[in-house]
Write a protein that holds these residues in place. Structure first.
Motif, PDB file in Angstrom:
ATOM      1  N   PHE A 256      62.043  27.450  42.222  1.00 25.42           N
ATOM      2  CA  PHE A 256      61.221  28.366  43.027  1.00 25.42           C
ATOM      3  C   PHE A 256      59.895  27.716  43.382  1.00 25.42           C
ATOM      4  N   VAL A 257      59.215  27.147  42.397  1.00 21.61           N
ATOM      5  CA  VAL A 257      57.924  26.511  42.664  1.00 21.61           C
ATOM      6  C   VAL A 257      58.102  25.354  43.641  1.00 21.61           C
ATOM      7  N   ALA A 258      59.159  24.563  43.446  1.00 19.95           N
ATOM      8  CA  ALA A 258      59.400  23.428  44.336  1.00 19.95           C
ATOM      9  C   ALA A 258      59.556  23.893  45.775  1.00 19.95           C
ATOM     10  N   ARG A 259      60.381  24.908  45.985  1.00 13.66           N
ATOM     11  CA  ARG A 259      60.605  25.402  47.354  1.00 13.66           C
ATOM     12  C   ARG A 259      59.332  26.017  47.927  1.00 13.66           C
ATOM     13  N   PHE A 260      58.597  26.756  47.107  1.00 17.30           N
ATOM     14  CA  PHE A 260      57.397  27.403  47.636  1.00 17.30           C
ATOM     15  C   PHE A 260      56.326  26.380  47.990  1.00 17.30           C
ATOM     16  N   MET A 261      56.308  25.254  47.286  1.00 21.80           N
ATOM     17  CA  MET A 261      55.337  24.208  47.600  1.00 21.80           C
ATOM     18  C   MET A 261      55.778  23.376  48.796  1.00 21.80           C
ATOM     19  N   GLY A 262      56.889  23.761  49.435  1.00 23.96           N
ATOM     20  CA  GLY A 262      57.293  23.134  50.684  1.00 23.96           C
ATOM     21  C   GLY A 262      58.334  22.056  50.554  1.00 23.96           C
ATOM     22  N   HIS A 263      58.994  21.967  49.403  1.00 28.53           N
ATOM     23  CA  HIS A 263      59.983  20.917  49.201  1.00 28.53           C
ATOM     24  C   HIS A 263      61.365  21.390  49.656  1.00 28.53           C
ATOM     25  N   ASP A 264      61.862  20.820  50.750  1.00 27.95           N
ATOM     26  CA  ASP A 264      63.199  21.150  51.231  1.00 27.95           C
ATOM     27  C   ASP A 264      64.275  20.278  50.592  1.00 27.95           C
ATOM     28  N   ASN A 265      63.894  19.110  50.114  1.00 31.51           N
ATOM     29  CA  ASN A 265      64.861  18.173  49.544  1.00 31.51           C
ATOM     30  C   ASN A 265      65.137  18.510  48.080  1.00 31.51           C
ATOM     31  N   LEU A 266      65.916  19.542  47.857  1.00 32.66           N
ATOM     32  CA  LEU A 266      66.233  20.020  46.522  1.00 32.66           C
ATOM     33  C   LEU A 266      67.756  20.136  46.437  1.00 32.66           C
ATOM     34  N   PHE A 267      68.363  19.398  45.493  1.00 36.40           N
ATOM     35  CA  PHE A 267      69.824  19.307  45.438  1.00 36.40           C
ATOM     36  C   PHE A 267      70.315  19.621  44.026  1.00 36.40           C
ATOM     37  N   PRO A 268      71.320  20.473  43.896  1.00 39.85           N
ATOM     38  CA  PRO A 268      71.876  20.770  42.563  1.00 39.85           C
ATOM     39  C   PRO A 268      72.394  19.499  41.885  1.00 39.85           C
ATOM     40  N   ILE A 269      72.094  19.356  40.606  1.00 43.94           N
ATOM     41  CA  ILE A 269      72.612  18.229  39.831  1.00 43.94           C
ATOM     42  C   ILE A 269      74.043  18.552  39.406  1.00 43.94           C
ATOM     43  N   LEU A 270      74.969  17.674  39.749  1.00 41.17           N
ATOM     44  CA  LEU A 270      76.383  17.882  39.431  1.00 41.17           C
ATOM     45  C   LEU A 270      76.756  17.260  38.093  1.00 41.17           C
ATOM     46  N   ALA A 271      76.112  16.163  37.748  1.00 41.25           N
ATOM     47  CA  ALA A 271      76.394  15.493  36.478  1.00 41.25           C
ATOM     48  C   ALA A 271      75.227  14.591  36.133  1.00 41.25           C
ATOM     49  N   ARG A 272      75.102  14.253  34.848  1.00 37.05           N
ATOM     50  CA  ARG A 272      74.040  13.326  34.419  1.00 37.05           C
ATOM     51  C   ARG A 272      74.611  12.363  33.398  1.00 37.05           C
ATOM     52  N   ASP A 273      74.229  11.105  33.523  1.00 37.85           N
ATOM     53  CA  ASP A 273      74.644  10.063  32.600  1.00 37.85           C
ATOM     54  C   ASP A 273      73.419   9.223  32.277  1.00 37.85           C
ATOM     55  N   GLY A 274      72.715   9.577  31.223  1.00 38.51           N
ATOM     56  CA  GLY A 274      71.486   8.879  30.856  1.00 38.51           C
ATOM     57  C   GLY A 274      70.436   9.029  31.922  1.00 38.51           C
ATOM     58  N   LEU A 275      70.037   7.909  32.549  1.00 39.76           N
ATOM     59  CA  LEU A 275      69.029   7.938  33.600  1.00 39.76           C
ATOM     60  C   LEU A 275      69.659   7.916  34.988  1.00 39.76           C
ATOM     61  N   ARG A 276      70.912   8.333  35.090  1.00 39.96           N
ATOM     62  CA  ARG A 276      71.581   8.458  36.383  1.00 39.96           C
ATOM     63  C   ARG A 276      72.016   9.908  36.568  1.00 39.96           C
ATOM     64  N   VAL A 277      71.797  10.441  37.780  1.00 40.66           N
ATOM     65  CA  VAL A 277      72.248  11.794  38.085  1.00 40.66           C
ATOM     66  C   VAL A 277      73.094  11.767  39.344  1.00 40.66           C
ATOM     67  N   GLN A 278      74.048  12.678  39.378  1.00 42.31           N
ATOM     68  CA  GLN A 278      74.882  12.832  40.566  1.00 42.31           C
ATOM     69  C   GLN A 278      74.541  14.136  41.249  1.00 42.31           C
ATOM     70  N   SER A 279      74.303  14.049  42.566  1.00 41.23           N
ATOM     71  CA  SER A 279      74.116  15.230  43.396  1.00 41.23           C
ATOM     72  C   SER A 279      74.946  15.031  44.646  1.00 41.23           C
ATOM     73  N   ASP A 280      74.791  15.925  45.608  1.00 41.78           N
ATOM     74  CA  ASP A 280      75.523  15.764  46.870  1.00 41.78           C
ATOM     75  C   ASP A 280      75.068  14.543  47.646  1.00 41.78           C
ATOM     76  N   LEU A 281      73.945  13.931  47.248  1.00 48.09           N
ATOM     77  CA  LEU A 281      73.516  12.678  47.864  1.00 48.09           C
ATOM     78  C   LEU A 281      74.250  11.480  47.272  1.00 48.09           C
ATOM     79  N   GLY A 282      74.912  11.683  46.148  1.00 47.98           N
ATOM     80  CA  GLY A 282      75.565  10.589  45.423  1.00 47.98           C
ATOM     81  C   GLY A 282      74.875  10.352  44.091  1.00 47.98           C
ATOM     82  N   TRP A 283      75.171   9.207  43.450  1.00 49.08           N
ATOM     83  CA  TRP A 283      74.533   8.840  42.185  1.00 49.08           C
ATOM     84  C   TRP A 283      73.203   8.148  42.458  1.00 49.08           C
ATOM     85  N   LEU A 284      72.163   8.569  41.708  1.00 52.24           N
ATOM     86  CA  LEU A 284      70.831   7.981  41.865  1.00 52.24           C
ATOM     87  C   LEU A 284      70.253   7.653  40.494  1.00 52.24           C
ATOM     88  N   GLU A 285      69.513   6.551  40.448  1.00 54.69           N
ATOM     89  CA  GLU A 285      68.834   6.149  39.216  1.00 54.69           C
ATOM     90  C   GLU A 285      67.503   6.893  39.091  1.00 54.69           C
TER      91      GLU A 285
END
Length: 376
Positions: A256-285
């Motif tokens: 909520f705070v993120a969106r209200f502060m104007g952040h549109d780039n918010l993606f649900p986390i699908l999985a996490r492996d240590g310092l890697r997360v998967q979202s609809d953008l793909g895997w990111l470090e």
């Protein structure tokens, strides 16, 4: 001349204020404990609010319409009574103290001036109600008029003034009685963009010069970040986060705070492996300070941290996208990109950078340190 304003004027002269004058400028802290307020059976305005406001800070209550920020301000002013909870200003409990017995003044969005009176009479009105002699009232009015830089406006009628001038008069009238706390209820919202920006800076400077505790209400994120020492973000009668502007913007407590502060780039986390997360953008470090967000939480990608260019720095995440829209904003350009079927906003400088057109295939890079996980 009042001690508080005398001390302030002395600060800008060759003569230092006395110890007694400095003492009168001590600001008041505010403590709110478990404040509850309902309007009717189902309308919850405040739902157990706990909040500490430091003495001498510019504190902003920020949130959408109906979040409870104005109700909270009205309780501070004594215009509303809480159903439960306590209010302390300094070492005094004010929960049941009527408005006229509180050392708290309010500047309203509507200015609340007397249009048929002169500026001088408007400024003197509160002092007259307090029984100050005419000579002392005139001295205090002249003093605050000089302090706020009202020039020759004091003898003019209020209905002859512009919106910006009226707002300065409303501010001067609230300050002339030297309250411990000044409340500001969206006082700049009726002004045009240029004047509003100017008065934001003036108001912030004035607060720092006076050292008074200011509590400001707004729904404008940019205004809150420009003016505030700290911000409280409210939603549905609850405080979602309290922090410095940089903290609330860069490290929002939840989606909520993120969106209200104007952040549109918010993606649900699908999985996490240590310092890697998967979202609809793909895997990111991620960096180790990105937060503890896991599957079900959200990944925040701030648009100004993304870079468009063929060269991806070592250690950066790489994404491929297609430009969908290009929005010209003068010194910057906003791009809406399609990445893995998702819309991704990128803010780029317009100074010496390549300009991309709709349909261009682009490479995007982002540093792991700029990615943040937030609670859903």
């Amino acid at each position: 001349m009042s001690n508080r304003m005398s001390a302030e004027l002395a600060e800008h002269s060759d003569t230092s204020p006395t110890d007694q004058e400095v003492a009168t400028r001590k600001a008041s802290s505010i403590e709110l404990h478990s404040l509850h307020k309902r309007f009717g059976a189902d309308a919850v305005a405040l739902d157990g609010v706990d909040l500490s406001i430091h003495a001498g800070e510019f504190f902003t209550l920020l949130g959408p319409s109906g979040c409870g920020k104005t109700t909270l301000l009205r309780i501070l002013a004594g215009l509303e009574a809480p159903d439960q909870g306590t209010l302390m200003v300094g070492d005094k409990e004010l929960t049941e103290v009527p408005p006229h017995r509180r050392s708290v003044n309010t500047v309203f969005q509507s200015y609340a001036l007397f249009p048929h009176l002169s500026v001088r009479d408007n400024l003197a009105f509160g002092l007259k109600m307090r029984g100050l002699p005419a000579a002392e009232r005139d001295a205090r009015v002249d003093e605050i008029a000089a302090f706020i830089k009202l020039g020759d406006l004091v003898e003019r009628r209020v209905d002859q003034l512009s919106g910006g001038q009226r707002q300065r008069i409303a501010l001067a009238r609230a300050l002339v009685c030297e309250p411990d706390v000044l409340l500001l209820d969206e006082p700049l919202s009726a002004l045009d963009a240029g004047l509003r920006s100017q008065l934001q800076v003036e108001l912030q400077r004035l607060q720092k010069r006076l050292g008074m505790t200011f509590v400001f209400v707004t729904h404008d994120q940019d205004e809150a970040m420009v003016m505030s020492d700290r911000i409280a973000v409210l939603d549905s009668g609850n405080i979602q986060q309290v922090g410095a502007p940089s903290e609330v913007y860069e490290r929002p407590a939840n989606a909520f705070v993120a969106r209200f502060m104007g952040h549109d780039n918010l993606f649900p986390i699908l999985a996490r492996d240590g310092l890697r997360v998967q979202s609809d953008l793909g895997w990111l470090e991620l960096h180790k300070h990105a937060g503890q967000g896991d599957a079900g939480d959200c990944l925040l990608v701030r648009p100004e941290t993304l870079e468009i260019g063929d060269v991806v720095p070592e250690g950066y995440n790489r994404l491929a996208g297609v430009v969908q829209e290009r929005l010209y904003r003068g010194s910057r350009i906003e791009y809406v990109l399609e990445v893995n079927g998702q819309s991704l906003m990128v803010v780029a400088s317009n100074l010496g950078q390549q300009v991309h057109q709709a349909g261009d295939a682009v490479t995007i890079s982002v540093c792991p340190e700029d990615l943040v996980t937030v609670a859903a």
